[in-house]
Scaffold this motif. Sequence first.
Motif, PDB file in Angstrom:
ATOM      1  N   PRO A  76       0.700  -1.225  -0.180  1.00 36.46           N
ATOM      2  CA  PRO A  76       0.049  -0.042   0.253  1.00 36.46           C
ATOM      3  C   PRO A  76       0.719   1.299   0.047  1.00 36.46           C
ATOM      4  CG  PRO A  76      -0.821  -1.789   1.464  1.00 36.46           C
ATOM      5  CD  PRO A  76       0.271  -2.094   1.193  1.00 36.46           C
ATOM      6  N   GLY A  77       1.812   1.346   0.746  1.00 35.92           N
ATOM      7  CA  GLY A  77       2.848   2.361   0.642  1.00 35.92           C
ATOM      8  C   GLY A  77       3.361   2.681  -0.679  1.00 35.92           C
ATOM      9  N   ALA A  78       3.781   1.763  -1.568  1.00 34.30           N
ATOM     10  CA  ALA A  78       4.219   1.838  -2.756  1.00 34.30           C
ATOM     11  C   ALA A  78       3.161   2.485  -3.528  1.00 34.30           C
ATOM     12  CB  ALA A  78       4.848   0.486  -3.373  1.00 34.30           C
ATOM     13  N   VAL A  79       1.997   1.867  -3.619  1.00 31.52           N
ATOM     14  CA  VAL A  79       0.923   2.513  -4.415  1.00 31.52           C
ATOM     15  C   VAL A  79       0.851   4.020  -4.085  1.00 31.52           C
ATOM     16  CG1 VAL A  79      -1.429   2.541  -4.920  1.00 31.52           C
ATOM     17  CG2 VAL A  79      -0.148   0.252  -4.715  1.00 31.52           C
ATOM     18  N   GLN A  80       0.783   4.461  -2.773  1.00 35.90           N
ATOM     19  CA  GLN A  80       0.512   5.659  -2.227  1.00 35.90           C
ATOM     20  C   GLN A  80       1.653   6.599  -2.792  1.00 35.90           C
ATOM     21  OE1 GLN A  80       0.998   6.771   1.765  1.00 35.90           O
ATOM     22  NE2 GLN A  80      -0.939   7.753   1.791  1.00 35.90           N
ATOM     23  N   THR A 102      -8.455  -4.090  -3.402  1.00 32.28           N
ATOM     24  CA  THR A 102      -9.374  -2.887  -3.468  1.00 32.28           C
ATOM     25  C   THR A 102      -9.044  -1.794  -2.108  1.00 32.28           C
ATOM     26  OG1 THR A 102     -11.204  -4.516  -3.871  1.00 32.28           O
ATOM     27  CG2 THR A 102     -11.914  -2.418  -2.909  1.00 32.28           C
ATOM     28  N   LYS A 103      -8.492  -2.200  -1.266  1.00 34.51           N
ATOM     29  CA  LYS A 103      -8.266  -1.114  -0.332  1.00 34.51           C
ATOM     30  C   LYS A 103      -7.121  -0.257  -0.792  1.00 34.51           C
ATOM     31  CE  LYS A 103      -6.956  -0.646   4.583  1.00 34.51           C
ATOM     32  NZ  LYS A 103      -6.673  -1.175   5.926  1.00 34.51           N
ATOM     33  N   SER A 104      -6.127  -0.848  -1.416  1.00 36.30           N
ATOM     34  CA  SER A 104      -4.860  -0.036  -2.256  1.00 36.30           C
ATOM     35  C   SER A 104      -5.504   0.813  -3.188  1.00 36.30           C
ATOM     36  CB  SER A 104      -3.897  -0.901  -2.418  1.00 36.30           C
ATOM     37  OG  SER A 104      -3.214  -1.417  -1.362  1.00 36.30           O
ATOM     38  N   ASN A 105      -6.526   0.451  -3.794  1.00 36.96           N
ATOM     39  CA  ASN A 105      -7.037   1.070  -4.951  1.00 36.96           C
ATOM     40  C   ASN A 105      -7.641   2.499  -4.514  1.00 36.96           C
ATOM     41  OD1 ASN A 105      -7.588   1.380  -7.892  1.00 36.96           O
ATOM     42  ND2 ASN A 105      -8.632  -0.438  -8.093  1.00 36.96           N
ATOM     43  N   GLN A 106      -8.424   2.337  -3.406  1.00 37.17           N
ATOM     44  CA  GLN A 106      -8.686   3.680  -2.633  1.00 37.17           C
ATOM     45  C   GLN A 106      -7.748   4.657  -2.850  1.00 37.17           C
ATOM     46  OE1 GLN A 106     -10.625   2.087   0.855  1.00 37.17           O
ATOM     47  NE2 GLN A 106     -12.332   1.000  -0.304  1.00 37.17           N
ATOM     48  N   LEU A 107      -6.494   4.225  -2.379  1.00 33.84           N
ATOM     49  CA  LEU A 107      -5.419   5.290  -2.204  1.00 33.84           C
ATOM     50  C   LEU A 107      -5.030   5.782  -3.648  1.00 33.84           C
ATOM     51  CD1 LEU A 107      -2.784   3.180  -0.340  1.00 33.84           C
ATOM     52  CD2 LEU A 107      -4.300   4.881   0.637  1.00 33.84           C
ATOM     53  N   VAL A 108      -5.484   5.386  -4.690  1.00 29.83           N
ATOM     54  CA  VAL A 108      -5.283   5.757  -5.879  1.00 29.83           C
ATOM     55  C   VAL A 108      -6.330   6.646  -6.305  1.00 29.83           C
ATOM     56  CG1 VAL A 108      -5.032   5.123  -8.504  1.00 29.83           C
ATOM     57  CG2 VAL A 108      -4.040   3.682  -6.994  1.00 29.83           C
ATOM     58  N   THR A 109      -7.568   6.332  -6.134  1.00 30.85           N
ATOM     59  CA  THR A 109      -8.703   7.183  -6.358  1.00 30.85           C
ATOM     60  C   THR A 109      -8.678   8.625  -5.608  1.00 30.85           C
ATOM     61  OG1 THR A 109     -10.205   5.849  -5.135  1.00 30.85           O
ATOM     62  CG2 THR A 109     -10.050   5.477  -7.503  1.00 30.85           C
ATOM     63  N   ALA A 389      10.190  14.503  -0.598  1.00 31.02           N
ATOM     64  CA  ALA A 389      10.134  13.235   0.015  1.00 31.02           C
ATOM     65  C   ALA A 389       9.858  13.110   1.250  1.00 31.02           C
ATOM     66  CB  ALA A 389      11.488  12.733  -0.425  1.00 31.02           C
ATOM     67  N   LYS A 390      10.205  14.051   2.112  1.00 28.90           N
ATOM     68  CA  LYS A 390       9.750  14.003   3.523  1.00 28.90           C
ATOM     69  C   LYS A 390       8.363  14.005   3.697  1.00 28.90           C
ATOM     70  CE  LYS A 390      14.460  15.695   5.026  1.00 28.90           C
ATOM     71  NZ  LYS A 390      14.879  16.945   5.865  1.00 28.90           N
ATOM     72  N   LYS A 391       7.893  14.912   2.929  1.00 27.40           N
ATOM     73  CA  LYS A 391       6.266  15.327   3.154  1.00 27.40           C
ATOM     74  C   LYS A 391       5.515  13.818   2.688  1.00 27.40           C
ATOM     75  CE  LYS A 391       6.180  20.050   2.400  1.00 27.40           C
ATOM     76  NZ  LYS A 391       5.762  21.533   1.485  1.00 27.40           N
ATOM     77  N   VAL A 392       5.862  13.256   1.760  1.00 29.36           N
ATOM     78  CA  VAL A 392       5.372  12.136   1.189  1.00 29.36           C
ATOM     79  C   VAL A 392       5.652  10.765   2.271  1.00 29.36           C
ATOM     80  CG1 VAL A 392       5.039  10.228  -0.437  1.00 29.36           C
ATOM     81  CG2 VAL A 392       5.453  12.628  -1.377  1.00 29.36           C
ATOM     82  N   GLY A 393       6.781  10.696   2.670  1.00 25.66           N
ATOM     83  CA  GLY A 393       6.973   9.930   3.749  1.00 25.66           C
ATOM     84  C   GLY A 393       7.593   8.481   3.031  1.00 25.66           C
ATOM     85  N   GLY A 394       7.595   7.394   3.955  1.00 26.95           N
ATOM     86  CA  GLY A 394       8.155   6.165   3.698  1.00 26.95           C
ATOM     87  C   GLY A 394       9.623   6.210   4.241  1.00 26.95           C
ATOM     88  N   SER A 481       0.668   9.948   5.857  1.00 28.60           N
ATOM     89  CA  SER A 481       1.215   8.563   5.437  1.00 28.60           C
ATOM     90  C   SER A 481       0.942   7.548   6.417  1.00 28.60           C
ATOM     91  CB  SER A 481       2.701   8.630   4.860  1.00 28.60           C
ATOM     92  OG  SER A 481       2.864   7.173   4.584  1.00 28.60           O
ATOM     93  N   LYS A 482       0.198   6.432   6.274  1.00 26.20           N
ATOM     94  CA  LYS A 482      -0.091   5.653   7.049  1.00 26.20           C
ATOM     95  C   LYS A 482       0.779   4.405   6.798  1.00 26.20           C
ATOM     96  CE  LYS A 482      -4.848   6.955   8.447  1.00 26.20           C
ATOM     97  NZ  LYS A 482      -5.954   6.758   8.470  1.00 26.20           N
ATOM     98  N   GLN A 483       1.982   4.402   5.928  1.00 27.29           N
ATOM     99  CA  GLN A 483       2.709   3.298   5.615  1.00 27.29           C
ATOM    100  C   GLN A 483       3.513   2.831   6.970  1.00 27.29           C
ATOM    101  OE1 GLN A 483       5.491   4.633   2.726  1.00 27.29           O
ATOM    102  NE2 GLN A 483       3.846   6.175   1.995  1.00 27.29           N
TER     103      GLN A 483
END
Length: 487
Positions: A76-80, A102-109, A389-394, A481-483
């Motif tokens: 999910p973190g990669a998709v986000q 399906t749950k990761s797809n919600q990160l896309v939409t 990058a710091k804002k997006v996280g991971g 980010s909830k990664q």
Amino acid sequence: MSSNRRNFLRHLAIGSGALAVGLPSLASTPAAPSDRELRIALEKAGKGQRFNMSGYAAPKIDKVRVGFIGQGQRGPGAVQRMSYIDGVEIVAICDLLPERATKSNQLVTKTGRPAAKEYSGENGWKDMILKEKLDLVYITTPWELHTPMALFAMENGSHAASEVPIALTLEDCWKLVETSEKTKKHCMMLENCCYDFFELLTLNMARQGLLGEIVHAEGAYIHDLRDLNFSKKGYQNMWRLRENAKHNGNLYPTHGLGPIAQCMNINRGDKMDYLVSMQTNDFMMGEIAKEKAATDPFFNEFVGKPFRGNMNTTTIRTAKGKTMMVQHDVTTPRPYSRIHLVSGTKGVASKYPSPERIAFGHSWIKEEELKGLYDKYTPEIIRRIGELAKKVGGHGGMDFMMDWRLIDCLRNGLPLDQDVYDAASWSCIFPLSEKSISKRSSSVDIPDFTRGAWKTNAPVELTLKGGGTTGVIGVDAKVESKQLNVH
């Protein structure tokens, strides 16, 4: 390896009672490589390259069509993260369990992108690769699936990027190398620690000669994962705990090894020659299994398992006479550390324990002088994308920096910072450390996956020359980010 030769080796192994790695008819799980397999691996190293993937610039891809496999801990973190990179089309998402896709797809939409196509089931990933005409397959599944998925992606026209380690056996390492060379498709292991801020700083300092000739380096993966590994809600089917019960060696070498290998120009001016690995007994995991089984019968299957030792220390000597030390410990109650120590003839840099330190003599330099080195030696990629990058996280931003750099290279037709030879040589420490331990910590040769090209391969390019054009979208404010920052 041809099918005839593979069948010959299989019959020979059966006749001699040997356990051959990578032959599923003989063993349900990979084991330390046999003497014969190691010899074959070294013979392969002497045969010459089909095509040199180091420095290879694949044709430019304006819009990178990406499909993701695996939506457990890392997916999910990669998709986000990818949803924030311009020039990316998130085409498809696959997981064994449909609800995860399906749950990761919600990160896309959520970012305003169109929904990706969802795939699931045992063979959903194959269907995805065959049907979607992907430019890049991004793999975040359990370890044992990394190699077959990366191979299938390359064989069907896609570049492959896989979580670490990318292979568990020498045979699989060679399959990846030979397939990447044959198809001219990139095969990148997603070693995110190479993109952490201090690691990039020390790489640039080493490249600029500030530390002199690098003669020794240390890395590690010291991370107390007891709670996660023994959690029923952690890894799918508790696969990571099962790996710790199958193998006795350095199971996770690449986080510590990757950044120091780049500082020492491994596969690009030098190569790892041989290793020696030593390991403690297990003093903890077996006891935890017993304690849990006393109140929960589910854990009875882990009681009596020969869990790997708690601390592994592997030392490596290079062809040019330099040394590396890599440790692995996921059980003892210690603060997290990757060590990351780079020592040269003029100075030393060390990341753990924090704060980061640099010395050019008997004392660490003072904070103000350290700040000056940051100002002077911070590489261009951090100046270009570091704050975003710091804002997006991971993992503090290094994951996003890795993804952005990968996409930017593909879009601009640039060589990748990590090629298939890095993936294979960093990952092969897993089975080779097992081999050394099984022989009372004797030395074991490390195959040259570049087949001699290390002598002329160019070092990793630290500038954004020819690239740096890929934009970042939707990161004006702090991204929540909830990664889960665990590998």
